[in-house]
Design an enzyme around this catalytic site. Sequence first.
Site, PDB file in Angstrom:
ATOM      1  CB  SER A   9      98.701 -31.373   2.703  1.00 50.54           C
ATOM      2  OG  SER A   9      97.549 -31.640   1.922  1.00 50.54           O
ATOM      3  CG  HIS A  34     101.435 -34.527   1.287  1.00 45.85           C
ATOM      4  ND1 HIS A  34     102.100 -35.738   1.381  1.00 45.85           N
ATOM      5  CD2 HIS A  34     100.124 -34.818   1.467  1.00 45.85           C
ATOM      6  CE1 HIS A  34     101.230 -36.705   1.625  1.00 45.85           C
ATOM      7  NE2 HIS A  34     100.012 -36.173   1.677  1.00 45.85           N
ATOM      8  CG  ASP A  36      96.706 -35.152   0.473  1.00 45.14           C
ATOM      9  OD1 ASP A  36      97.257 -36.230   0.760  1.00 45.14           O
ATOM     10  OD2 ASP A  36      96.829 -34.116   1.153  1.00 45.14           O
ATOM     11  CG  MET A  38      91.808 -37.605  -1.855  1.00 50.25           C
ATOM     12  SD  MET A  38      90.917 -36.866  -0.489  1.00 50.25           S
ATOM     13  CE  MET A  38      92.287 -36.368   0.569  1.00 50.25           C
ATOM     14  CG  HIS A  67      98.874 -39.555   0.183  1.00 52.20           C
ATOM     15  ND1 HIS A  67      98.361 -39.081   1.372  1.00 52.20           N
ATOM     16  CD2 HIS A  67      98.568 -40.888   0.165  1.00 52.20           C
ATOM     17  CE1 HIS A  67      97.778 -40.061   2.038  1.00 52.20           C
ATOM     18  NE2 HIS A  67      97.880 -41.160   1.322  1.00 52.20           N
ATOM     19  CG  MET A  69      94.663 -41.252  -0.192  1.00 56.66           C
ATOM     20  SD  MET A  69      94.311 -39.778   0.787  1.00 56.66           S
ATOM     21  CE  MET A  69      95.288 -38.589  -0.117  1.00 56.66           C
ATOM     22  CG  MET A 138      97.143 -42.796   6.030  1.00 51.10           C
ATOM     23  SD  MET A 138      97.638 -41.246   5.246  1.00 51.10           S
ATOM     24  CE  MET A 138      96.274 -40.149   5.673  1.00 51.10           C
ATOM     25  CG  ASP A 174      99.103 -37.334   5.257  1.00 47.12           C
ATOM     26  OD1 ASP A 174      98.696 -36.223   5.626  1.00 47.12           O
ATOM     27  OD2 ASP A 174      98.847 -37.832   4.134  1.00 47.12           O
TER      28      ASP A 174
HETATM   29  C1  DX5 Z   1      94.184 -36.829   4.366  1.00 52.32           C
HETATM   30  C2  DX5 Z   1      95.373 -36.332   3.586  1.00 52.32           C
HETATM   31  C3  DX5 Z   1      96.236 -35.395   4.354  1.00 52.32           C
HETATM   32  C4  DX5 Z   1      95.571 -34.108   4.716  1.00 52.32           C
HETATM   33  C5  DX5 Z   1      96.368 -33.409   5.749  1.00 52.32           C
HETATM   34  O1  DX5 Z   1      93.546 -37.812   3.642  1.00 52.32           O
HETATM   35  O2  DX5 Z   1      96.177 -37.416   3.172  1.00 52.32           O
HETATM   36  O3  DX5 Z   1      97.438 -35.145   3.644  1.00 52.32           O
HETATM   37  O4  DX5 Z   1      95.448 -33.246   3.635  1.00 52.32           O
HETATM   38  O5  DX5 Z   1      95.623 -32.308   6.161  1.00 52.32           O
HETATM   39  P1  DX5 Z   1      95.595 -31.903   7.690  1.00 52.32           P
HETATM   40  O6  DX5 Z   1      96.991 -31.547   8.063  1.00 52.32           O
HETATM   41  O7  DX5 Z   1      94.670 -30.742   7.732  1.00 52.32           O
HETATM   42  O8  DX5 Z   1      95.084 -33.097   8.466  1.00 52.32           O
HETATM   43 ZN    ZN Z   2      98.212 -37.014   2.330  1.00 52.75          ZN
END
Ligand code: DX5
Ligand code: ZN
Length: 215
Positions: A9, A34, A36, A38, A67, A69, A138, A174
């Site tokens: 990620s 990956h 993320d 947000m 991903h 969110m 998750m 994840d």
């Molecule tokens: C959390 C994300 C994850 C996160 C993973 O909301 O979806 O992908 O970045 O990071 P680590 O491996 O540090 O938990």
């Molecule tokens: Zn993620």
Amino acid sequence: MQKVQIAPSILSADFSNLESEIRTIDKAGADMLHIDVMDGHFVNNITFGPALVKSIRNKTNLPFDVHLMIDPVIKYITEFADAGADIITVHLEAKDDTRGAIELVRSLGKKAGIAINPETKIDTIIPFLDVIDQVIVMSVHPGFAGQSFIGDSIDRIQKIKALIANRDILLEVDGGINSLCSQDCINAGCDILVAGSSIFNTNNYELSISEIMGS
Ligand code: DX5
Ligand code: ZN
């Protein structure tokens, strides 16, 4: 059985050096990136938009596992697809129409996933099993990197694996993945491990990946 894949990620990468981070993680053995996304509304953090995805698309040939969110989500899907996403995952907990979102992703020629939060009942994935390519379980509360793996996730992974048995659906975990819990996730049936801080917060990505993958 397909080999288990690692999806670093980039949320934990050094953003001031993102191109170099991506090239390094590619060489270190990543199977996909990956990403993320947000929005500060669905989760309490703001990260990347389609412009960032587009700007890194030509830095690697790795598939982009995006991903989302965010909520609403449907109105942004085409932009992420056009920016170079290969797999687009939406959250079951978003109020937007989940099935509509998945169908849009697929109509754009991309793979579609659903993500499920730690408190959400597992059965809620059932209505979507006919239209998805992956499930993200998750194992932390979404929003931030660097949280601890929630131990109950192993049981949830096993139950979800049983639900998707005999279907062409990959199971991704994840959050909080490191070498201490990765083997339990693999044994429980995960196909893809996402890992952020346990890779990018070290100074040897290749070694960190091999420790997580147990290779
Ligand atoms: C959390 C994300 C994850 C996160 C993973 O909301 O979806 O992908 O970045 O990071 P680590 O491996 O540090 O938990
Ligand atoms: Zn993620």
